[in-house]
Design a protein around this motif. Structure first.
Motif, PDB file in Angstrom:
ATOM      1  N   ASN A  68      60.419  38.354 -31.618  1.00 54.77           N
ATOM      2  CA  ASN A  68      61.234  38.325 -33.053  1.00 54.77           C
ATOM      3  C   ASN A  68      60.522  38.573 -34.247  1.00 54.77           C
ATOM      4  O   ASN A  68      60.946  38.192 -35.515  1.00 54.77           O
ATOM      5  CB  ASN A  68      62.994  37.862 -32.280  1.00 54.77           C
ATOM      6  CG  ASN A  68      64.231  37.696 -31.819  1.00 54.77           C
ATOM      7  OD1 ASN A  68      64.376  39.196 -31.607  1.00 54.77           O
ATOM      8  ND2 ASN A  68      63.835  37.200 -30.769  1.00 54.77           N
ATOM      9  N   THR A  69      59.668  39.054 -34.168  1.00 57.27           N
ATOM     10  CA  THR A  69      58.599  38.079 -34.830  1.00 57.27           C
ATOM     11  C   THR A  69      58.024  39.747 -35.214  1.00 57.27           C
ATOM     12  O   THR A  69      57.173  40.077 -34.019  1.00 57.27           O
ATOM     13  CB  THR A  69      57.497  37.132 -35.029  1.00 57.27           C
ATOM     14  OG1 THR A  69      58.349  36.141 -34.508  1.00 57.27           O
ATOM     15  CG2 THR A  69      56.175  37.147 -35.828  1.00 57.27           C
ATOM     16  N   GLN A  70      57.508  40.135 -36.305  1.00 55.08           N
ATOM     17  CA  GLN A  70      57.044  41.577 -36.782  1.00 55.08           C
ATOM     18  C   GLN A  70      55.508  41.756 -36.079  1.00 55.08           C
ATOM     19  O   GLN A  70      55.176  40.145 -36.048  1.00 55.08           O
ATOM     20  CB  GLN A  70      57.079  41.661 -38.406  1.00 55.08           C
ATOM     21  CG  GLN A  70      57.810  42.047 -39.101  1.00 55.08           C
ATOM     22  CD  GLN A  70      58.035  42.211 -40.347  1.00 55.08           C
ATOM     23  OE1 GLN A  70      56.947  42.181 -40.622  1.00 55.08           O
ATOM     24  NE2 GLN A  70      59.399  42.466 -40.744  1.00 55.08           N
ATOM     25  N   ARG A  71      54.637  42.112 -35.700  1.00 51.17           N
ATOM     26  CA  ARG A  71      53.103  42.406 -34.964  1.00 51.17           C
ATOM     27  C   ARG A  71      52.443  41.837 -36.751  1.00 51.17           C
ATOM     28  O   ARG A  71      50.940  41.149 -35.960  1.00 51.17           O
ATOM     29  CB  ARG A  71      53.291  43.650 -34.099  1.00 51.17           C
ATOM     30  CG  ARG A  71      53.465  43.452 -33.106  1.00 51.17           C
ATOM     31  CD  ARG A  71      52.753  44.940 -32.726  1.00 51.17           C
ATOM     32  NE  ARG A  71      52.714  45.005 -30.879  1.00 51.17           N
ATOM     33  CZ  ARG A  71      52.641  44.264 -29.789  1.00 51.17           C
ATOM     34  NH1 ARG A  71      52.140  42.926 -29.985  1.00 51.17           N
ATOM     35  NH2 ARG A  71      52.569  44.329 -28.799  1.00 51.17           N
ATOM     36  N   ARG A  72      52.892  42.366 -37.611  1.00 49.55           N
ATOM     37  CA  ARG A  72      51.721  42.789 -38.357  1.00 49.55           C
ATOM     38  C   ARG A  72      51.595  40.858 -39.248  1.00 49.55           C
ATOM     39  O   ARG A  72      50.634  40.080 -39.407  1.00 49.55           O
ATOM     40  CB  ARG A  72      52.508  43.383 -39.743  1.00 49.55           C
ATOM     41  CG  ARG A  72      52.072  43.331 -41.004  1.00 49.55           C
ATOM     42  CD  ARG A  72      52.419  44.100 -41.987  1.00 49.55           C
ATOM     43  NE  ARG A  72      54.020  42.972 -42.341  1.00 49.55           N
ATOM     44  CZ  ARG A  72      54.052  41.328 -42.882  1.00 49.55           C
ATOM     45  NH1 ARG A  72      52.345  41.013 -43.339  1.00 49.55           N
ATOM     46  NH2 ARG A  72      55.213  41.345 -43.246  1.00 49.55           N
ATOM     47  N   LEU A  73      52.817  40.394 -38.890  1.00 47.77           N
ATOM     48  CA  LEU A  73      53.137  38.547 -38.920  1.00 47.77           C
ATOM     49  C   LEU A  73      51.572  38.647 -37.936  1.00 47.77           C
ATOM     50  O   LEU A  73      51.275  37.204 -38.795  1.00 47.77           O
ATOM     51  CB  LEU A  73      54.183  38.439 -39.288  1.00 47.77           C
ATOM     52  CG  LEU A  73      54.671  37.183 -39.785  1.00 47.77           C
ATOM     53  CD1 LEU A  73      53.397  36.183 -41.233  1.00 47.77           C
ATOM     54  CD2 LEU A  73      56.594  36.857 -39.654  1.00 47.77           C
ATOM     55  N   LYS A 114      49.280  39.091 -35.811  1.00 41.42           N
ATOM     56  CA  LYS A 114      48.330  39.571 -36.189  1.00 41.42           C
ATOM     57  C   LYS A 114      47.223  38.664 -37.339  1.00 41.42           C
ATOM     58  O   LYS A 114      46.361  38.398 -37.337  1.00 41.42           O
ATOM     59  CB  LYS A 114      48.506  41.099 -36.659  1.00 41.42           C
ATOM     60  CG  LYS A 114      48.092  41.960 -35.240  1.00 41.42           C
ATOM     61  CD  LYS A 114      48.226  42.978 -35.667  1.00 41.42           C
ATOM     62  CE  LYS A 114      48.197  44.300 -33.994  1.00 41.42           C
ATOM     63  NZ  LYS A 114      47.797  45.286 -34.004  1.00 41.42           N
ATOM     64  N   GLU A 115      47.450  38.545 -38.821  1.00 38.16           N
ATOM     65  CA  GLU A 115      48.045  38.330 -39.738  1.00 38.16           C
ATOM     66  C   GLU A 115      47.561  37.174 -39.737  1.00 38.16           C
ATOM     67  O   GLU A 115      46.997  35.392 -40.221  1.00 38.16           O
ATOM     68  CB  GLU A 115      49.340  38.265 -41.170  1.00 38.16           C
ATOM     69  CG  GLU A 115      48.741  39.514 -42.339  1.00 38.16           C
ATOM     70  CD  GLU A 115      49.592  39.661 -42.729  1.00 38.16           C
ATOM     71  OE1 GLU A 115      50.600  38.483 -43.255  1.00 38.16           O
ATOM     72  OE2 GLU A 115      50.458  41.051 -42.787  1.00 38.16           O
ATOM     73  N   LEU A 116      48.797  35.393 -38.991  1.00 40.47           N
ATOM     74  CA  LEU A 116      48.767  34.878 -39.035  1.00 40.47           C
ATOM     75  C   LEU A 116      47.978  33.972 -37.399  1.00 40.47           C
ATOM     76  O   LEU A 116      46.852  33.243 -37.992  1.00 40.47           O
ATOM     77  CB  LEU A 116      49.913  34.254 -38.049  1.00 40.47           C
ATOM     78  CG  LEU A 116      51.275  33.876 -39.139  1.00 40.47           C
ATOM     79  CD1 LEU A 116      52.530  33.717 -38.270  1.00 40.47           C
ATOM     80  CD2 LEU A 116      50.384  32.782 -40.378  1.00 40.47           C
ATOM     81  N   LEU A 117      47.191  34.864 -36.577  1.00 40.60           N
ATOM     82  CA  LEU A 117      46.350  34.595 -35.326  1.00 40.60           C
ATOM     83  C   LEU A 117      44.521  34.201 -35.934  1.00 40.60           C
ATOM     84  O   LEU A 117      44.189  33.191 -35.673  1.00 40.60           O
ATOM     85  CB  LEU A 117      45.906  35.480 -34.963  1.00 40.60           C
ATOM     86  CG  LEU A 117      44.981  35.945 -33.351  1.00 40.60           C
ATOM     87  CD1 LEU A 117      46.132  34.606 -32.340  1.00 40.60           C
ATOM     88  CD2 LEU A 117      44.974  36.869 -32.528  1.00 40.60           C
ATOM     89  N   PRO A 118      44.410  34.178 -36.933  1.00 39.01           N
ATOM     90  CA  PRO A 118      42.969  34.552 -37.360  1.00 39.01           C
ATOM     91  C   PRO A 118      42.563  33.223 -38.303  1.00 39.01           C
ATOM     92  O   PRO A 118      42.212  32.181 -38.039  1.00 39.01           O
ATOM     93  CB  PRO A 118      42.332  35.504 -38.577  1.00 39.01           C
ATOM     94  CG  PRO A 118      43.334  36.458 -38.384  1.00 39.01           C
ATOM     95  CD  PRO A 118      44.681  36.773 -37.891  1.00 39.01           C
ATOM     96  N   LYS A 119      44.140  32.762 -38.703  1.00 38.76           N
ATOM     97  CA  LYS A 119      44.071  31.325 -39.239  1.00 38.76           C
ATOM     98  C   LYS A 119      44.266  30.030 -38.398  1.00 38.76           C
ATOM     99  O   LYS A 119      43.978  29.184 -38.240  1.00 38.76           O
ATOM    100  CB  LYS A 119      45.632  32.147 -40.261  1.00 38.76           C
ATOM    101  CG  LYS A 119      45.872  32.603 -41.780  1.00 38.76           C
ATOM    102  CD  LYS A 119      46.875  33.272 -41.915  1.00 38.76           C
ATOM    103  CE  LYS A 119      46.855  33.368 -43.099  1.00 38.76           C
ATOM    104  NZ  LYS A 119      45.902  34.160 -43.670  1.00 38.76           N
TER     105      LYS A 119
END
Length: 65
Positions: free
Chosen positions: A41-46, A48-53
């Motif tokens: 239920n989380t947008q893929r875009r989000l 992808k943005e969180l993974l590097p962090k």
């Protein structure tokens, strides 16, 4: 965790009234099902943005991607 917390508090010579807090009654541990629910239920875009962090956390704690 409580035993470790007691040990640390003793080692730092904290006052005896300082205690590690008890787990709250409302706390529910994350299960595979809840993790699946949140990821689905989380947008893929989000994600992808969180993974590097958090990639260092994944490596340090050997979390599976």
């Amino acid at each position: 965790l409580n035993a470790d917390a007691d040990y640390v508090l003793e080692r730092v010579q904290s006052p005896s009234f300082i205690r590690f807090p008890e787990r709250q009654s409302w706390y529910k541990p994350v299960t595979a099902e809840t993790l699946h629910y949140y990821l689905c239920n989380t947008q893929r875009r989000l994600i992808k943005e969180l993974l590097p962090k958090y990639i260092l956390d994944f490596s340090l704690f050997a979390y599976p991607l």
